[in-house]
Design a protein around this motif. Structure first.
Motif, PDB file in Angstrom:
ATOM      1  N   UNK A  47       0.861  -1.174   0.000  1.00  0.00           N
ATOM      2  CA  UNK A  47       0.000   0.000   0.000  1.00  0.00           C
ATOM      3  C   UNK A  47       0.899   1.225   0.000  1.00  0.00           C
ATOM      4  N   UNK A  48       0.574   2.197  -0.838  1.00  0.00           N
ATOM      5  CA  UNK A  48       1.392   3.404  -0.970  1.00  0.00           C
ATOM      6  C   UNK A  48       2.854   3.065  -1.246  1.00  0.00           C
ATOM      7  N   UNK A  49       3.091   1.991  -1.973  1.00  0.00           N
ATOM      8  CA  UNK A  49       4.446   1.603  -2.324  1.00  0.00           C
ATOM      9  C   UNK A  49       5.219   0.889  -1.247  1.00  0.00           C
ATOM     10  N   UNK A  50       4.576   0.554  -0.124  1.00  0.00           N
ATOM     11  CA  UNK A  50       5.261  -0.115   0.986  1.00  0.00           C
ATOM     12  C   UNK A  50       4.730  -1.537   1.103  1.00  0.00           C
ATOM     13  N   UNK A  51       5.627  -2.509   1.010  1.00  0.00           N
ATOM     14  CA  UNK A  51       5.221  -3.910   1.050  1.00  0.00           C
ATOM     15  C   UNK A  51       4.689  -4.321   2.416  1.00  0.00           C
ATOM     16  N   UNK A  52       3.801  -5.320   2.380  1.00  0.00           N
ATOM     17  CA  UNK A  52       3.303  -6.000   3.582  1.00  0.00           C
ATOM     18  C   UNK A  52       2.668  -5.052   4.588  1.00  0.00           C
ATOM     19  N   UNK A  53       1.915  -4.075   4.088  1.00  0.00           N
ATOM     20  CA  UNK A  53       1.205  -3.147   4.967  1.00  0.00           C
ATOM     21  C   UNK A  53      -0.304  -3.196   4.764  1.00  0.00           C
ATOM     22  N   UNK A  54      -0.777  -3.934   3.775  1.00  0.00           N
ATOM     23  CA  UNK A  54      -2.205  -4.037   3.527  1.00  0.00           C
ATOM     24  C   UNK A  54      -2.890  -4.957   4.520  1.00  0.00           C
ATOM     25  N   UNK A  55      -4.218  -5.075   4.441  1.00  0.00           N
ATOM     26  CA  UNK A  55      -4.938  -5.984   5.338  1.00  0.00           C
ATOM     27  C   UNK A  55      -4.357  -7.390   5.263  1.00  0.00           C
ATOM     28  N   UNK A  56      -4.143  -8.016   6.404  1.00  0.00           N
ATOM     29  CA  UNK A  56      -3.470  -9.309   6.433  1.00  0.00           C
ATOM     30  C   UNK A  56      -4.275 -10.365   5.689  1.00  0.00           C
TER      31      UNK A  56
ATOM     32  N   UNK B 168       0.938   7.486  11.809  1.00  0.00           N
ATOM     33  CA  UNK B 168       0.969   6.822  13.101  1.00  0.00           C
ATOM     34  C   UNK B 168      -0.449   6.367  13.439  1.00  0.00           C
ATOM     35  N   UNK B 169      -0.535   5.169  13.991  1.00  0.00           N
ATOM     36  CA  UNK B 169      -1.846   4.625  14.323  1.00  0.00           C
ATOM     37  C   UNK B 169      -2.332   3.630  13.305  1.00  0.00           C
ATOM     38  N   UNK B 170      -1.630   3.536  12.162  1.00  0.00           N
ATOM     39  CA  UNK B 170      -1.899   2.450  11.243  1.00  0.00           C
ATOM     40  C   UNK B 170      -2.962   2.700  10.202  1.00  0.00           C
ATOM     41  N   UNK B 171      -3.448   3.965  10.014  1.00  0.00           N
ATOM     42  CA  UNK B 171      -4.506   4.173   9.041  1.00  0.00           C
ATOM     43  C   UNK B 171      -4.039   3.864   7.626  1.00  0.00           C
ATOM     44  N   UNK B 172      -2.726   4.030   7.356  1.00  0.00           N
ATOM     45  CA  UNK B 172      -2.162   3.646   6.071  1.00  0.00           C
ATOM     46  C   UNK B 172      -1.378   2.346   6.182  1.00  0.00           C
ATOM     47  N   UNK B 173      -1.481   1.687   7.284  1.00  0.00           N
ATOM     48  CA  UNK B 173      -0.840   0.378   7.483  1.00  0.00           C
ATOM     49  C   UNK B 173      -1.845  -0.513   8.206  1.00  0.00           C
ATOM     50  N   UNK B 174      -2.785  -1.037   7.445  1.00  0.00           N
ATOM     51  CA  UNK B 174      -3.803  -1.881   8.061  1.00  0.00           C
ATOM     52  C   UNK B 174      -3.183  -3.103   8.704  1.00  0.00           C
ATOM     53  N   UNK B 175      -2.087  -3.597   8.112  1.00  0.00           N
ATOM     54  CA  UNK B 175      -1.417  -4.750   8.711  1.00  0.00           C
ATOM     55  C   UNK B 175      -0.922  -4.449  10.116  1.00  0.00           C
ATOM     56  N   UNK B 176      -0.513  -3.187  10.349  1.00  0.00           N
ATOM     57  CA  UNK B 176      -0.070  -2.798  11.693  1.00  0.00           C
ATOM     58  C   UNK B 176      -1.226  -2.895  12.681  1.00  0.00           C
ATOM     59  N   UNK B 177      -2.388  -2.365  12.280  1.00  0.00           N
ATOM     60  CA  UNK B 177      -3.568  -2.457  13.144  1.00  0.00           C
ATOM     61  C   UNK B 177      -4.001  -3.900  13.343  1.00  0.00           C
ATOM     62  N   UNK B 178      -3.942  -4.684  12.277  1.00  0.00           N
ATOM     63  CA  UNK B 178      -4.360  -6.090  12.366  1.00  0.00           C
ATOM     64  C   UNK B 178      -3.500  -6.873  13.346  1.00  0.00           C
ATOM     65  N   UNK B 179      -2.250  -6.439  13.542  1.00  0.00           N
ATOM     66  CA  UNK B 179      -1.334  -7.178  14.413  1.00  0.00           C
ATOM     67  C   UNK B 179      -1.323  -6.681  15.849  1.00  0.00           C
ATOM     68  N   UNK B 180      -2.180  -5.735  16.179  1.00  0.00           N
ATOM     69  CA  UNK B 180      -2.309  -5.334  17.565  1.00  0.00           C
ATOM     70  C   UNK B 180      -3.057  -6.419  18.340  1.00  0.00           C
ATOM     71  N   UNK B 181      -2.582  -6.750  19.516  1.00  0.00           N
ATOM     72  CA  UNK B 181      -3.238  -7.774  20.333  1.00  0.00           C
ATOM     73  C   UNK B 181      -4.711  -7.438  20.514  1.00  0.00           C
ATOM     74  N   UNK B 182      -5.567  -8.424  20.283  1.00  0.00           N
ATOM     75  CA  UNK B 182      -6.997  -8.243  20.449  1.00  0.00           C
ATOM     76  C   UNK B 182      -7.704  -7.621  19.268  1.00  0.00           C
TER      77      UNK B 182
END
Length: 285
Positions: free
Chosen positions: A89-98, A176-190
């Motif tokens: 996403x936005x040219x950055x690998x492995x950041x889309x929805x898991x 910050x917060x993962x709005x452009x990195x859904x994978x980051x949000x998906x990997x938050x515990x819970x």
């Protein structure tokens, strides 16, 4: 990918954004470059190594960087080795929805099986790449195509921290917060994604699972959250420092650690449906 406090992350990201105009756009230029030893589509598995190995990179990573040393090491041992990029996403690998990334893994595995004539693959993944295949296996009918999943510092049950790029990597602006990195949000515990992933249990009948973790992990924390629960004949959870106490390898560099590479090799030599030997002692150098 260091584990920082949120104020530190905000300050870091402000500096990153300010430097974007001067930063070289290297990510897109290297996106489709395979690591040494990987993606030889003429390779045929041997009787000694019947399962082709598919390397799955972690968040913010591409295959060329993540597997620069692991891919040639496995190739030199006689494996057919493959690697992919996914979830850009936005040219950055492995950041889309898991879940979407798992849907990209599925056809890649099919291509490897078709090319090699193998019945199953071994998956070796780092961080998100050690967890995402579980969605492929559990929700996309992939379990029957996988002999073993080896997760290196995998985010199996999420992290209590924040996932950010490593200091030597300047991606396009990622909020910050993962709005452009859904994978980051998906990997938050819970997270809703992890709740769905683990609703069917940590394992599935058939594949073996090996988890390799470091007590010095500063990204997927606590490091024990990486471990899987299930029968010992199907799962081996390894803490690197239980084998080599002086090894201080962190999250980002685990795939390049010679000790980790020996543990991966041990896992891959166990045969059909068997995880790493928990008694194996790698050389600690």
């Amino acid at each position: 990918m260091p584990h920082l406090t949120k104020p530190a992350i905000l300050a870091t990201m402000a500096l990153l954004c300010a430097s974007m105009a001067a930063a070289p756009a290297t990510q897109a230029a290297t996106a489709d470059v395979s690591p040494p030893g990987a993606n030889d589509w003429s390779c045929k598995p041997s009787a000694v190594h019947p399962y082709p190995v598919v390397l799955v990179p972690g968040t913010f990573e591409n295959m060329a960087k993540n597997w620069a040393t692991m891919a040639p090491a496995l190739k030199n041992q006689g494996y057919c080795v493959y690697a992919l990029n996914y979830g850009a996403t936005n040219g950055v690998d492995a950041t889309g929805p898991v879940a979407d990334s798992a849907r990209q893994l599925a056809p890649f595995v099919d291509s490897v099986l078709a090319s090699t004539g193998a019945k199953k693959v071994d998956l070796v993944g780092h961080s998100q790449g050690g967890m995402m295949p579980r969605y492929y296996m559990g929700f996309l009918n992939g379990a029957k195509k996988v002999n073993q999943l080896v997760g290196i510092a995998p985010s199996n049950h999420g992290t209590s921290g924040l996932i950010v790029p490593s200091p030597d990597y300047v991606p396009p602006a990622t909020s910050v917060g993962g709005s452009n990195c859904q994978a980051c949000s998906d990997q938050q515990a819970g997270s809703p994604f992890l709740t769905e992933l683990n609703s069917i249990g940590d394992t599935l009948p058939g594949p073996a699972y090996t988890v390799i973790s470091t007590t010095h992990d500063e990204v997927v924390t606590p490091y024990q959250s990486q471990f899987l629960t299930g029968p010992s004949q199907q799962i081996t959870n390894i803490t690197i420092q239980d084998k080599c106490p002086a090894d201080v390898i962190d999250h980002d560099q685990t795939p390049n650690d010679p000790i980790v590479q020996r543990l991966v090799s041990n896992a891959l030599t166990q045969g059909s449906g068997r995880p790493a030997d928990p008694a194996f002692q790698p050389a600690c150098v």
